[in-house]
Motif scaffolding. Sequence first.
Motif, mmCIF file in Angstrom:
data_model
loop_
_atom_site.group_PDB
_atom_site.id
_atom_site.type_symbol
_atom_site.label_atom_id
_atom_site.label_comp_id
_atom_site.label_asym_id
_atom_site.label_seq_id
_atom_site.Cartn_x
_atom_site.Cartn_y
_atom_site.Cartn_z
ATOM 1 N N ALA A 86 0.835 -1.215 0.000
ATOM 2 C CA ALA A 86 0.000 0.000 0.000
ATOM 3 C C ALA A 86 0.864 1.257 0.000
ATOM 4 C CB ALA A 86 -0.929 -0.012 1.226
ATOM 5 N N VAL A 87 1.946 1.254 0.774
ATOM 6 C CA VAL A 87 2.846 2.418 0.805
ATOM 7 C C VAL A 87 3.557 2.581 -0.540
ATOM 8 C CG1 VAL A 87 4.940 3.390 1.867
ATOM 9 C CG2 VAL A 87 3.164 2.391 3.313
ATOM 10 N N THR A 90 1.057 4.046 -2.902
ATOM 11 C CA THR A 90 0.851 5.452 -2.523
ATOM 12 C C THR A 90 1.962 6.335 -3.081
ATOM 13 O OG1 THR A 90 -0.246 4.777 -0.475
ATOM 14 C CG2 THR A 90 0.584 7.020 -0.552
ATOM 15 N N TYR A 93 1.621 6.861 -6.903
ATOM 16 C CA TYR A 93 0.575 7.844 -7.225
ATOM 17 C C TYR A 93 0.976 9.271 -6.812
ATOM 18 C CZ TYR A 93 -2.683 3.846 -7.733
ATOM 19 O OH TYR A 93 -3.310 2.689 -8.118
ATOM 20 N N SER A 94 1.723 9.369 -5.695
ATOM 21 C CA SER A 94 1.955 10.680 -5.074
ATOM 22 C C SER A 94 3.092 11.473 -5.692
ATOM 23 C CB SER A 94 2.268 10.490 -3.582
ATOM 24 O OG SER A 94 1.238 9.790 -2.945
ATOM 25 N N SER A 113 7.755 8.386 5.134
ATOM 26 C CA SER A 113 6.831 7.286 4.783
ATOM 27 C C SER A 113 7.402 5.950 5.269
ATOM 28 C CB SER A 113 6.607 7.229 3.272
ATOM 29 O OG SER A 113 6.019 8.418 2.818
ATOM 30 N N ALA A 241 -1.775 13.664 -1.521
ATOM 31 C CA ALA A 241 -0.826 12.540 -1.459
ATOM 32 C C ALA A 241 -0.696 12.019 -0.030
ATOM 33 C CB ALA A 241 0.541 12.995 -1.966
ATOM 34 N N LEU A 244 -3.855 10.164 1.266
ATOM 35 C CA LEU A 244 -3.830 8.751 0.866
ATOM 36 C C LEU A 244 -2.915 7.942 1.793
ATOM 37 C CD1 LEU A 244 -4.457 6.394 -0.964
ATOM 38 C CD2 LEU A 244 -2.799 7.247 -2.621
ATOM 39 N N MET A 245 -1.782 8.535 2.183
ATOM 40 C CA MET A 245 -0.846 7.835 3.061
ATOM 41 C C MET A 245 -1.480 7.509 4.414
ATOM 42 S SD MET A 245 2.212 6.592 3.403
ATOM 43 C CE MET A 245 3.251 7.292 2.123
ATOM 44 N N SER A 248 -4.813 4.885 4.196
ATOM 45 C CA SER A 248 -4.779 3.509 3.672
ATOM 46 C C SER A 248 -4.052 2.551 4.620
ATOM 47 C CB SER A 248 -4.128 3.507 2.278
ATOM 48 O OG SER A 248 -2.851 4.140 2.302
ATOM 49 N N LEU A 350 -6.917 3.127 -2.254
ATOM 50 C CA LEU A 350 -5.722 3.469 -3.042
ATOM 51 C C LEU A 350 -6.107 3.918 -4.447
ATOM 52 C CD1 LEU A 350 -3.360 0.528 -1.963
ATOM 53 C CD2 LEU A 350 -2.951 2.957 -1.525
ATOM 54 N N GLY A 354 -5.956 7.574 -6.017
ATOM 55 C CA GLY A 354 -5.053 7.575 -7.172
ATOM 56 C C GLY A 354 -5.631 8.407 -8.309
#
Length: 497
Positions: A86-87, A90, A93-94, A113, A241, A244-245, A248, A350, A354
């Motif tokens: 997931a990270v 992320t 996308y970020s 992160s 961004a 989302l972190m 999720s 996600l 995204g």
Amino acid sequence: MIDNISWLAVYPEIVLLVMACVIALVDLWVKSPRRTATYVLTMLTLAVVAALEGVYASSGNTFYGFGNMVVSDAMGNWLKCFATIAVMVTLVYSRPYAADRDMLRGGEMFTLSMFALLGMFIMISGNNFLVIYLGLELLTLSSYALVALRRDNATATEAAMKYFVLGAMASGFLLYGLSMLYGATGSLDIGQVFKAVLSGQVKHQVLVFGLVFVVAGLAFKLGVVPFHMWIPDVYQGAPTAITLMIGSAPKLAAFAITMRLLVDGLLPLAIDWQQMLAVLAIGSLLIGNLAAIAQTNLKRMLAYSTISQMGFVLLGLLSGVINGQVNSAVAENAYSASMFYVVTYVLTTLATFGVILLLAREGFESEEISDLAGLNQRSPLYAGVMAICLFSMAGIPPLVGFYAKLAVLQSLLASGQTAYIALAVFAVVMSLIGAFYYLRVVKVMYFDAPLTATSVSAPLDVRFVLTLNGALVLVLGLLPGGLMALCADAIVRALAT
């Protein structure tokens, strides 16, 4: 003397910690404005860690290290594997979004992160009150810094301040509750606490008093009513961004510590914490769905949607014990349904964020629902991914969200308790109400006139990952058996120890 098993139990954590420190140093010499070398190193590290966790989880072995302070079991290893993936997603996308907003002046976004992920790992592995709290603080402190990463943005700074103040209060609740339990049982070890509570030699009033504070702290981390106040403000105020972190992977860690503390440690008090979880679940489903209808900001709507989704996770957690009696089949069914729900929720979140990140461009955030107007005419692919995710969250078949909701409802019905059946009916009614605000966004994407004629472009890696992400939401809905069996097996092994 620390034995080899202890080092084996924390091997992925050691790799992650060492590489996070190495990457923080290497970044000092990186000149690229998009931090290419830092990004590649981070992704390679996370890929290795995810593979390590996958190997650990597949072996199915359970072992304890450092004097039973940490545990490496199938449930924890799968959750850590999913959190790492997931990270990674992320960060894919970020990166374009962060580069446009001057958030990559240093490599802090990548290193923070990784430290946040390390905090999640420690939370998931914790078999001791202090270890769990240590992991929680590492995650939350990294998250506060990430939310405030755009130092010159007043909204982000305000969101970070709210998150910090409320987060500190919730950490205090949890710490006070854990200290009460320690005072009552004389141990910080979750296994020893379980034995002490089971013996019946400890004052029930003291235990329940501590339990109330522990449940309040966990409720904040899960983001359920009435401890949800931070979620809409932080989701809306933080850079997308970072939203989302924090929206999720940490949910997987929050689920893990809820399992460790309530199921592994305080199962004899189930009759007390089940009532608390029921009240939290009812409030979350009611307020989450009704408040989401009134929102025009997409991130704020998704924040209230998260609150209602976490209500479903709690429904699965509270249906594992019937009248204080533990039936292994019922417990495995309920907790595996809850784990399946939280994993699939993270997968769907996600992809949803995204698309929002993809539509945002320099000087334009794309966070109002109206900003998605006519997206199907501009990009049928991304409109399709967004629609699949929204339908999934609404619980429409044949998507994975439908099967996740069905699994939780089945665990409630399997208990045979009138109160649980009533809860299931209430959850279905709330899901029907919730479907309205998801379908409204789909209607805007497909039937409203676009505000701009520009087509949506994305880097190749973002396009590939987003397409795969959306496809997984559909495929896991059609073929949910594999992931459900994986969750069931992980829960069975976790309960067996």
